[in-house]
Design a protein around this motif. Structure first.
Motif, short mmCIF file in Angstrom:
data_model
loop_
_atom_site.label_atom_id
_atom_site.label_comp_id
_atom_site.label_asym_id
_atom_site.label_seq_id
_atom_site.Cartn_x
_atom_site.Cartn_y
_atom_site.Cartn_z
N ALA A 80 0.83 -1.21 0.00
CA ALA A 80 0.00 0.00 0.00
C ALA A 80 0.86 1.26 0.00
O ALA A 80 1.92 1.30 0.63
CB ALA A 80 -0.92 0.00 1.21
N GLU A 81 0.39 2.26 -0.72
CA GLU A 81 0.97 3.61 -0.74
C GLU A 81 -0.17 4.56 -0.41
O GLU A 81 -1.33 4.27 -0.70
CB GLU A 81 1.51 3.96 -2.12
CG GLU A 81 2.68 3.13 -2.58
CD GLU A 81 3.13 3.54 -3.98
OE1 GLU A 81 2.74 4.63 -4.45
OE2 GLU A 81 3.85 2.76 -4.59
N PHE A 82 0.17 5.73 0.18
CA PHE A 82 -0.89 6.67 0.55
C PHE A 82 -0.39 8.10 0.54
O PHE A 82 0.82 8.35 0.58
CB PHE A 82 -1.48 6.32 1.92
CG PHE A 82 -0.47 6.31 3.04
CD1 PHE A 82 -0.31 7.44 3.85
CD2 PHE A 82 0.29 5.18 3.30
CE1 PHE A 82 0.61 7.43 4.88
CE2 PHE A 82 1.20 5.17 4.35
CZ PHE A 82 1.37 6.29 5.14
N THR A 83 -1.32 9.04 0.50
CA THR A 83 -1.01 10.46 0.57
C THR A 83 -0.45 10.74 1.96
O THR A 83 -1.12 10.52 2.97
CB THR A 83 -2.29 11.30 0.34
OG1 THR A 83 -2.82 10.95 -0.94
CG2 THR A 83 -2.00 12.78 0.42
N LYS A 84 0.79 11.23 2.00
CA LYS A 84 1.46 11.43 3.29
C LYS A 84 1.34 12.85 3.83
O LYS A 84 1.43 13.06 5.03
CB LYS A 84 2.92 11.04 3.16
CG LYS A 84 3.07 9.53 2.93
CD LYS A 84 4.49 9.08 2.96
CE LYS A 84 4.68 7.60 2.89
NZ LYS A 84 4.00 6.84 1.94
N GLU A 85 1.11 13.83 2.98
CA GLU A 85 0.97 15.21 3.46
C GLU A 85 -0.46 15.43 3.96
O GLU A 85 -1.39 14.75 3.54
CB GLU A 85 1.34 16.23 2.38
CG GLU A 85 0.51 16.17 1.13
CD GLU A 85 1.01 15.17 0.10
OE1 GLU A 85 0.27 14.97 -0.88
OE2 GLU A 85 2.09 14.59 0.26
N PRO A 86 -0.65 16.40 4.90
CA PRO A 86 -2.00 16.69 5.39
C PRO A 86 -2.94 17.08 4.25
O PRO A 86 -2.55 17.80 3.33
CB PRO A 86 -1.79 17.86 6.35
CG PRO A 86 -0.36 17.76 6.76
CD PRO A 86 0.37 17.22 5.56
N VAL A 87 -4.17 16.59 4.32
CA VAL A 87 -5.18 16.88 3.31
C VAL A 87 -6.13 17.91 3.92
O VAL A 87 -6.85 17.63 4.88
CB VAL A 87 -5.95 15.60 2.91
CG1 VAL A 87 -7.04 15.92 1.90
CG2 VAL A 87 -4.98 14.56 2.35
N GLY A 88 -6.12 19.13 3.38
CA GLY A 88 -6.93 20.22 3.91
C GLY A 88 -8.42 20.02 3.66
O GLY A 88 -8.83 19.18 2.85
#
Length: 132
Positions: A80-88
């Motif tokens: 699995a890979e995922f969005t690592k930066e905060p999602v506003g």
């Protein structure tokens, strides 16, 4: 006379307590909320030894940044890979799950997503059938 006296005391005490009441300001909670486009993706028929990827998209419908802290696959055959930066608020992110199709037959694998919301855990599923 006693009734009038007690009535006066009662009215005075009500007036005093009303003057003491002070309304508290409203508390606004910063809440993130993860809304998934879909939680189950069927990859259909995929070829043996041909890794396939499912992309799960989500939107932050809350009022504070959404942070995915970790994603864990149910087995070593799924990465699995995922969005690592905060999602506003109002923004989108994704979780990708790649299944290594090394065995014939039907499959159903899960990835568990952990994020900064109360009870912040979601299980996503990829399924399909491996054929020659």
């Amino acid at each position: 006379m006693k009734k009038v006296f007690f009535a006066c005391i009662l009215l005075c005490s009500v007036n005093l307590t009303q003057g003491q009441y002070k309304e508290e300001p409203a508390i606004i909670l910063e809440i993130s909320h993860m809304k998934w486009d879909q939680k189950v993706i069927n990859l259909g028929k995929i070829k043996l030894n041909n890794p396939s990827t499912a992309t799960f998209r989500f939107t932050n419908n809350g009022t504070s940044p959404l942070i995915v802290s970790d994603v864990k696959a149910s087995c070593s055959c799924t990465v699995a890979e995922f969005t690592k930066e905060p999602v506003g608020p109002g923004k989108s992110g994704q979780v990708k799950a790649q299944y290594n199709a090394s065995k014939l037959g039907s499959f159903s694998k899960t990835v568990t997503v952990y994020y900064n919301e109360e009870g912040g855990m979601e299980t996503l599923t990829i399924e399909g059938e491996v054929v020659e």
